[in-house]
Design an enzyme around this catalytic site. Structure first.
Site: not given
Length: 446
Positions: A269, A298, A328, A419, A422
């Site tokens: 992502s 993801g 991930n 966040d 990202h």
């Protein structure tokens, strides 16, 4: 056997699993119990049912519990609840309902840590499940495997066909929940059912057996990162394969226009974000190379591998492939860094196989979480320590720009990573600026 006798044995088995036997009402409990009932007829003593959403967790103290909304909810549309029900002839069951949820979970938690070592080698986690509809959802099964240790079995695609067929019995090998570092000594959550999207499911007869016969498959964690497969999360099913097809179409359109993607970005992502928060930096820095963005939200290493083996590097002859993937693997699975690094090594080999003339710019996994002491950040750092050795300075080149994304003290700021995972537009501008000199050098080298 009478019902009171069964109940006594249930309490005895649970006590045998407690680290502190003195806390149990039956100190003579056998340590070689064949079964550990969790929710078998009724919830066993010393256990509690909880329900959780993306925001918080709530103990089920009455017949039902509805997750309350905080003053400023991150997922305003989410609705998650848990209620007590019954399975005919079997006693108590519980029903989890969720709607438009990023995350919903039914958890069985133990007040005292459980020692599950006797059940690991040949044991099973078994339960009955019933759902009217899972078309917009799917199930994952998680178990604690010790202190600060948990393992999730992705059962999303396999669980969907169970919907509408009444009660179904599932049995997972306890080996499904084994991972590096697991000792099963201090288990606080012996059963967790996780999901997202919208749906409803009932659960009954949850028990851990010392010896059982599994009927549900699970991946081998030791080779999961190098075993190609599509991403199969509830939130990815509707868009992941269409995005793959869209990327294949982009390649066909480039060829039809007589153009070639001189630079290809491969990742998750964070790479996909070049199409969103990073679009301005992308247009300024990479559009002139007809650059191709092969980032999919993801993705773990095995998902990227599947995409590369299904056409995403066909029809183009890039001069440079920029690759950054792995967060991930470590974040969602808390994977051993060696396993994640093996997945990245496999991707490097796949790119070299399919694009032997391309140079690979392998980026260190970006930092995540606010502080450098976070578990996921440290896992990423350890992965980077391994993959830096993959560079041969001929076809594979390594670059770690993590320090440029951090504050001097190693913390992350939300103006770069809103966040703490990202990137913002500022973060993408930093990324583009930091790799530009290396990219130019690799493009200019015959």
């Amino acid at each position: 056997m009478t019902q009171p006798h069964r109940r006594t044995l249930a309490v005895a088995a649970l006590c045998a699993a407690y680290a502190l036997l003195s806390a149990c009402s039956t100190p003579q409990a056998p340590v070689n119990a064949e079964e550990l009932p969790l929710l078998a007829g009724r919830l066993s003593p010393g256990l509690r049912l909880t329900v959780a959403d993306f925001e918080r967790e709530l103990v089920l103290s009455g017949d039902s519990a509805v997750m309350p909304k905080p003053a400023d909810p991150r997922v305003a549309a989410s609705q998650v609840s848990l209620r007590r029900t019954a399975k005919e002839g079997s006693g108590e069951a519980v029903a989890l309902q969720w709607k438009e949820a990023w995350y919903a979970a039914l958890r069985i938690e133990s007040e005292q840590p459980l020692d599950l070592r006797p059940f690991v080698d040949a044991g099973t986690l078994e339960f009955d499940v019933r759902s009217p509809d899972l078309s917009r959802s799917g199930l994952n099964i998680t178990m604690s495997c010790g202190k600060d240790c948990s393992r999730k079995v992705n059962y999303v695609m396999a669980s969907r066909p169970l919907a509408g067929k009444g009660w179904q019995h599932l049995s997972f090998s306890m080996q499904c929940f084994v991972r590096d570092g697991a000792d099963f000594v201090q288990v606080k959550r012996p059963f967790v059912l996780e999901t997202s999207g919208s749906g409803e499911v009932e659960v009954a007869n949850v028990v851990i057996k010392r010896k059982g016969k599994p009927n549900a498959a699970c991946p081998d964690y030791r080779v999961q990162s190098v075993t190609p497969g599509p991403l199969s999360e509830v939130w990815s099913i509707d868009w992941w394969m269409p995005r793959h097809e869209k990327k294949l179409q982009e390649i066909r359109e480039l060829r039809a226009a007589g153009k070639n993607a001189d630079v290809v970005f491969i990742g998750d992502s964070i790479t996909q974000g070049w199409e969103d928060a990073g679009k301005k930096a992308w247009d300024q820095s990479f559009a002139r190379y007809n650059a191709l963005d092969l980032g999919f939200g993801g993705d773990r290493t095995e998902n990227v591998l599947w995409r590369l083996q299904h056409g995403e590097l066909e029809g183009v002859t890039p001069k440079v492939v920029v690759m950054m993937v792995g967060t991930n693997n470590t974040g969602d699975r808390q994977e051993d860094p060696r396993t994640t690094a093996a997945g990245i090594r496999r991707l490097v080999d796949e790119v070299r196989l399919r694009q032997p003339k391309a140079k690979i710019l392998l980026l260190g996994i970006f930092p995540r979480d606010e502080k450098p002491t976070s578990a996921s950040r440290q896992l990423n750092d350890r992965v980077n320590g391994i993959i830096s050795g993959y560079a041969d300075e001929r076809s594979v080149f390594y670059l770690n720009i993590g320090e440029s994304l951090m504050n001097p003290d190693g913390t992350l700021s939300r103006d770069v990573m809103p966040d703490l995972l990202h990137l913002s537009d500022k973060g993408y501008a930093i990324w583009a600026r930091r790799i530009e000199p290396t990219l130019q050098r690799l493009l200019a080298t015959p």
